[in-house]
Design a protein around this motif. Structure first.
Motif, PDB file in Angstrom:
ATOM      1  N   ASN A 285       4.650   5.008  16.661  1.00 14.18           N
ATOM      2  CA  ASN A 285       5.715   5.878  16.192  1.00 14.18           C
ATOM      3  C   ASN A 285       7.009   5.092  16.278  1.00 14.18           C
ATOM      4  OD1 ASN A 285       4.126   8.271  18.285  1.00 14.18           O
ATOM      5  ND2 ASN A 285       3.813   8.061  16.093  1.00 14.18           N
TER       6      ASN A 285
ATOM      7  N   PHE B 143      11.394   4.843  15.788  1.00 17.30           N
ATOM      8  CA  PHE B 143      12.606   5.633  15.940  1.00 17.30           C
ATOM      9  C   PHE B 143      13.846   4.747  15.798  1.00 17.30           C
ATOM     10  CE2 PHE B 143      10.221   9.088  17.909  1.00 17.30           C
ATOM     11  CZ  PHE B 143       9.154   8.428  18.476  1.00 17.30           C
TER      12      PHE B 143
ATOM     13  N   PHE C 235       6.516   9.301  12.202  1.00 10.26           N
ATOM     14  CA  PHE C 235       5.223   9.477  12.860  1.00 10.26           C
ATOM     15  C   PHE C 235       4.086   9.166  11.892  1.00 10.26           C
ATOM     16  CE2 PHE C 235       6.137  10.916  17.057  1.00 10.26           C
ATOM     17  CZ  PHE C 235       7.359  11.559  16.990  1.00 10.26           C
TER      18      PHE C 235
ATOM     19  N   LYS D 138       7.051   3.545  19.896  1.00 13.27           N
ATOM     20  CA  LYS D 138       6.287   4.319  20.873  1.00 13.27           C
ATOM     21  C   LYS D 138       4.808   4.175  20.573  1.00 13.27           C
ATOM     22  CE  LYS D 138       6.210   8.997  22.808  1.00 13.27           C
ATOM     23  NZ  LYS D 138       6.449  10.416  22.456  1.00 13.27           N
TER      24      LYS D 138
ATOM     25  N   VAL E 280       1.519   5.771  21.982  1.00 14.30           N
ATOM     26  CA  VAL E 280       1.074   6.880  22.826  1.00 14.30           C
ATOM     27  C   VAL E 280       2.269   7.286  23.681  1.00 14.30           C
ATOM     28  CG1 VAL E 280      -0.730   7.781  24.315  1.00 14.30           C
ATOM     29  CG2 VAL E 280      -1.222   5.889  22.785  1.00 14.30           C
ATOM     30  N   GLY E 281       2.260   7.014  24.983  1.00 14.32           N
ATOM     31  CA  GLY E 281       3.397   7.402  25.807  1.00 14.32           C
ATOM     32  C   GLY E 281       4.431   6.316  25.979  1.00 14.32           C
ATOM     33  N   ASP E 282       3.992   5.075  26.003  1.00 11.99           N
ATOM     34  CA  ASP E 282       4.874   3.950  26.275  1.00 11.99           C
ATOM     35  C   ASP E 282       5.906   3.787  25.163  1.00 11.99           C
ATOM     36  OD1 ASP E 282       4.098   0.502  27.254  1.00 11.99           O
ATOM     37  OD2 ASP E 282       5.969   1.625  27.224  1.00 11.99           O
ATOM     38  N   MET E 283       7.160   3.622  25.501  1.00 12.69           N
ATOM     39  CA  MET E 283       8.228   3.536  24.503  1.00 12.69           C
ATOM     40  C   MET E 283       9.165   2.405  24.866  1.00 12.69           C
ATOM     41  SD  MET E 283      10.396   6.672  23.022  1.00 12.69           S
ATOM     42  CE  MET E 283      11.538   6.532  21.649  1.00 12.69           C
ATOM     43  N   ARG E 284       9.356   1.493  23.914  1.00  3.12           N
ATOM     44  CA  ARG E 284      10.191   0.317  24.155  1.00  3.12           C
ATOM     45  C   ARG E 284      11.295   0.254  23.112  1.00  3.12           C
ATOM     46  NH1 ARG E 284       7.428  -2.917  28.102  1.00  3.12           N
ATOM     47  NH2 ARG E 284       5.820  -1.459  28.832  1.00  3.12           N
ATOM     48  N   PHE E 285      12.424  -0.309  23.543  1.00  2.00           N
ATOM     49  CA  PHE E 285      13.595  -0.387  22.683  1.00  2.00           C
ATOM     50  C   PHE E 285      13.948  -1.832  22.359  1.00  2.00           C
ATOM     51  CE2 PHE E 285      15.484   3.871  22.454  1.00  2.00           C
ATOM     52  CZ  PHE E 285      14.646   4.553  23.312  1.00  2.00           C
TER      53      PHE E 285
END
Lengths: 111, 116
Positions: free
Chosen positions: A32, A34, A51, A94, A96-101
């Motif tokens: 996903n 963003f 998504f 993202k 699953v749960g892990d989200m990196r910028f």
């Protein structure tokens, strides 16, 4: 873990100029995507998200982004920037749960 | 609550002291994230929780940093023996993941930590 690259550290534009901020990510699975914006002195808020479905997504304030799976890219665009768009922009991925910028791109719009 | 709440908003501490930063996520959100934002820097990933477990702790800068989450809700980030380089804004975010649902991350206002 996936990584996110934003190509531009600081972009300076005049009002009414067009904007494109690059974002590439490293992970090849289903992700996903963003874009967040942080106005001076404020906390992060969502500009737009992807998504699934139409790879061209539209967000708030006239921003849009295009997901190009083959290029692992999710570039942010706006046809005509305003002084009020001065802010820092962050791309995020993202899994699953892990989200990196990404490291962020500072945009300065001159009136 | 209506949004992600972090406390304190600001914390000034002396070098060598321990600090605890608290995050209250949006009710029902299963995932919780901690990031660090230093002046002029991007968002450095620290840790994320899915429920009470942390699948990836690799972002914690040193063993002076630890985090826990209890009851699938509140999380605490603890920094022991603080150093000046720990000065930053610590951001917490939460999102809903699972049961066929997936949302973006919603951010708190952050805790500005200053180590003197």
């Amino acid at each position: 873990a996936q990584s996110v690259s934003q190509h531009n550290h600081h972009v300076i534009l005049s009002e009414a100029a067009s904007l494109e901020l690059g974002c590439n990510y490293s992970y090849g699975g289903t992700v996903n995507l963003f874009w967040y914006v942080q106005y001076p002195g404020q906390h992060l808020q969502l500009l737009l998200k992807y998504f699934s479905g139409d790879p061209l997504v539209k967000g708030i304030k006239g921003f849009e982004a295009e997901f190009i799976k083959s290029k692992f890219s999710f570039n942010l665009r706006k046809p005509s920037v305003q002084w009020s768009d001065t802010a820092e922009y962050f791309c995020a991925v993202k899994l699953v749960g892990d989200m990196r910028f990404g490291a962020g791109t500072r945009l300065t719009v001159k009136p | 609550g209506a949004g992600v709440s972090q406390s304190p908003s600001n914390k000034v501490t002396e070098k060598g002291k321990d600090v605890e930063l608290r995050c209250d996520p949006i009710s029902g959100h299963t995932a919780l994230y901690w990031y660090r934002q230093s002046l002029g820097q991007g968002l450095e990933f620290l840790i994320y929780f899915q429920g009470n477990s942390a699948p990836d702790k690799s972002g914690l800068p040193s063993d002076r940093f630890s985090a826990e989450r209890t009851g699938g809700s509140v999380s605490t980030l603890t920094i022991q023996r603080t150093q000046q380089e720990d000065s930053a804004v610590y951001l917490c975010a939460s999102s809903l993941v699972g049961q066929g649902l997936n949302t973006e991350a919603f951010f708190g206002q952050g805790t500005r930590l200053t180590v003197v």
